[in-house]
Write an enzyme that holds these catalytic residues in place. Structure first.
Site, PDB file in Angstrom:
ATOM      1  N   LYS A   2       0.844  -1.207   0.000  1.00  0.00           N
ATOM      2  CA  LYS A   2       0.000   0.000   0.000  1.00  0.00           C
ATOM      3  C   LYS A   2       0.874   1.250   0.000  1.00  0.00           C
ATOM      4  O   LYS A   2       0.635   2.192  -0.755  1.00  0.00           O
ATOM      5  CB  LYS A   2      -0.941  -0.011   1.216  1.00  0.00           C
ATOM      6  CG  LYS A   2      -2.006  -1.096   1.124  1.00  0.00           C
ATOM      7  CD  LYS A   2      -2.777  -1.270   2.413  1.00  0.00           C
ATOM      8  CE  LYS A   2      -3.716  -2.460   2.291  1.00  0.00           C
ATOM      9  NZ  LYS A   2      -4.406  -2.780   3.535  1.00  0.00           N
ATOM     10  N   GLN A  46      -5.178  -1.030   9.857  1.00  0.00           N
ATOM     11  CA  GLN A  46      -4.881  -2.357   9.315  1.00  0.00           C
ATOM     12  C   GLN A  46      -5.425  -3.451  10.243  1.00  0.00           C
ATOM     13  O   GLN A  46      -5.096  -3.490  11.421  1.00  0.00           O
ATOM     14  CB  GLN A  46      -3.358  -2.501   9.153  1.00  0.00           C
ATOM     15  CG  GLN A  46      -2.929  -3.746   8.406  1.00  0.00           C
ATOM     16  CD  GLN A  46      -3.366  -3.743   6.945  1.00  0.00           C
ATOM     17  OE1 GLN A  46      -3.172  -2.771   6.241  1.00  0.00           O
ATOM     18  NE2 GLN A  46      -3.976  -4.826   6.509  1.00  0.00           N
ATOM     19  N   ASP A  71     -11.132   2.735   3.416  1.00  0.00           N
ATOM     20  CA  ASP A  71     -11.263   1.270   3.397  1.00  0.00           C
ATOM     21  C   ASP A  71     -12.726   0.854   3.195  1.00  0.00           C
ATOM     22  O   ASP A  71     -13.010  -0.315   2.941  1.00  0.00           O
ATOM     23  CB  ASP A  71     -10.778   0.686   4.739  1.00  0.00           C
ATOM     24  CG  ASP A  71      -9.464  -0.059   4.612  1.00  0.00           C
ATOM     25  OD1 ASP A  71      -9.047  -0.332   3.473  1.00  0.00           O
ATOM     26  OD2 ASP A  71      -8.862  -0.369   5.660  1.00  0.00           O
TER      27      ASP A  71
END
Ligand code: NAP
Length: 244
Positions: A2, A46, A71
């Site tokens: 990422k 995360q 997200d």
């Protein structure tokens, strides 16, 4: 991956590494700070949280402001997807990556029978919603589904997200079906220097003989997830600029 992708396209990405002793209050405090910082356009936490303390992960994802939730895991953004509003929030990255892969294969989603195996908040459930709103007839399977092989045999499009290596057998797959394998599990492999290798939920070698299109693991859904995250960050920055 990422961070690398962000750097490649000029997004300034910062990886905030917290000690595993971080507690829920501390994490909420950091998120609050990021939510209020006008220089920050997107925030992701995360998952799964690698932490010694018990932290409610749903509370955490719901604490990211919906307009910074790149997200797509905040309940507000997930609710939008559930009711077919695919334009005003953020689409969750792995599910929208699955959708994009099928679209790019040229396969007609409308009218197809799409079978989704897995119903997690992160992958299975939003995949089912996204395909439903693209006019597929969707069957969602989970650990209590009976005769999984028979359900799979009827799928024009099959999306698997269960985390069970090679559970889906090649011979179950309808000839010509499109197969998207989200699973990533590390299994022991003495032939590798590392002693392990990554595999998906689908028995790739057998399934590729029947599928018209199939995603490999690694190298399929994973990179698409990263791309969809980058897309959401750009979208978040554009939205923020419009509100100035
Ligand atoms: P999860 O939260 O553990 O959910 C697994 C789902 O699979 C559950 O709905 C479970 O059913 C179902 N399931 C488990 N065993 C099954 C079986 N034998 N038959 C049918 N259904 C079964 O996992 P997740 O977060 O969705 O992740 C799934 C996989 O995708 C993992 O390998 C993960 O690493 C991978 N993943 C990849 C990416 C990527 O970027 N490529 C992103 C996210 C996840 P119940 O609901 O009944 O328990």
């Amino acid at each position: 991956m990422k961070l690398k992708a962000a750097k490649n396209i000029g997004i300034i990405a910062k990886h905030i590494v917290l000690p595993s002793s971080t507690n829920e209050i501390e994490l909420l405090g950091i998120l609050s700070h990021l939510n209020l910082d006008p220089h920050v356009h997107g925030v992701i936490v995360q998952m799964p949280l690698d932490c010694v303390n018990s932290i409610n992960s749903n509370l955490i994802t719901d604490s990211v402001f919906p307009n910074k939730d790149v997200d797509g895991l905040n309940s507000r953004n997930q609710g939008k997807v559930a009711v077919g509003d695919l334009a005003t929030g953020f689409l969750p990255c792995t599910p929208s990556g699955c959708l994009e892969l099928v679209k790019r294969s040229g396969t007609k989603i409308e009218g197809s029978h799409t079978v989704v195996i897995g119903r997690s908040r992160i992958v299975g459930t939003p995949v089912s919603e996204l395909f439903k709103w693209h006019n597929a007839t969707v069957t969602t399977c989970h650990s209590k589904t009976k005769n999984l092989d028979e359900v799979v045999a009827n799928a024009d499009i099959l999306v698997v997200a269960i985390g069970q290596p090679n559970l889906i057998k090649g011979e179950w797959i309808k000839k010509g079906a499109v197969v998207i394998d989200c699973g990533i599990t590390s299994i022991p492999d003495a032939t590798r220097k590392s002693g392990s290798r990554l595999v998906g939920d689908v028995d790739f070698e057998q399934a590729r003989k029947r599928a018209s299109w199939i995603t490999p693991v690694p190298g399929g859904v994973g990179p698409m997830t990263v791309v969809m995250l980058m897309k959401n960050i750009v979208l978040a920055a554009v939205k923020a600029a419009r509100t100035l």
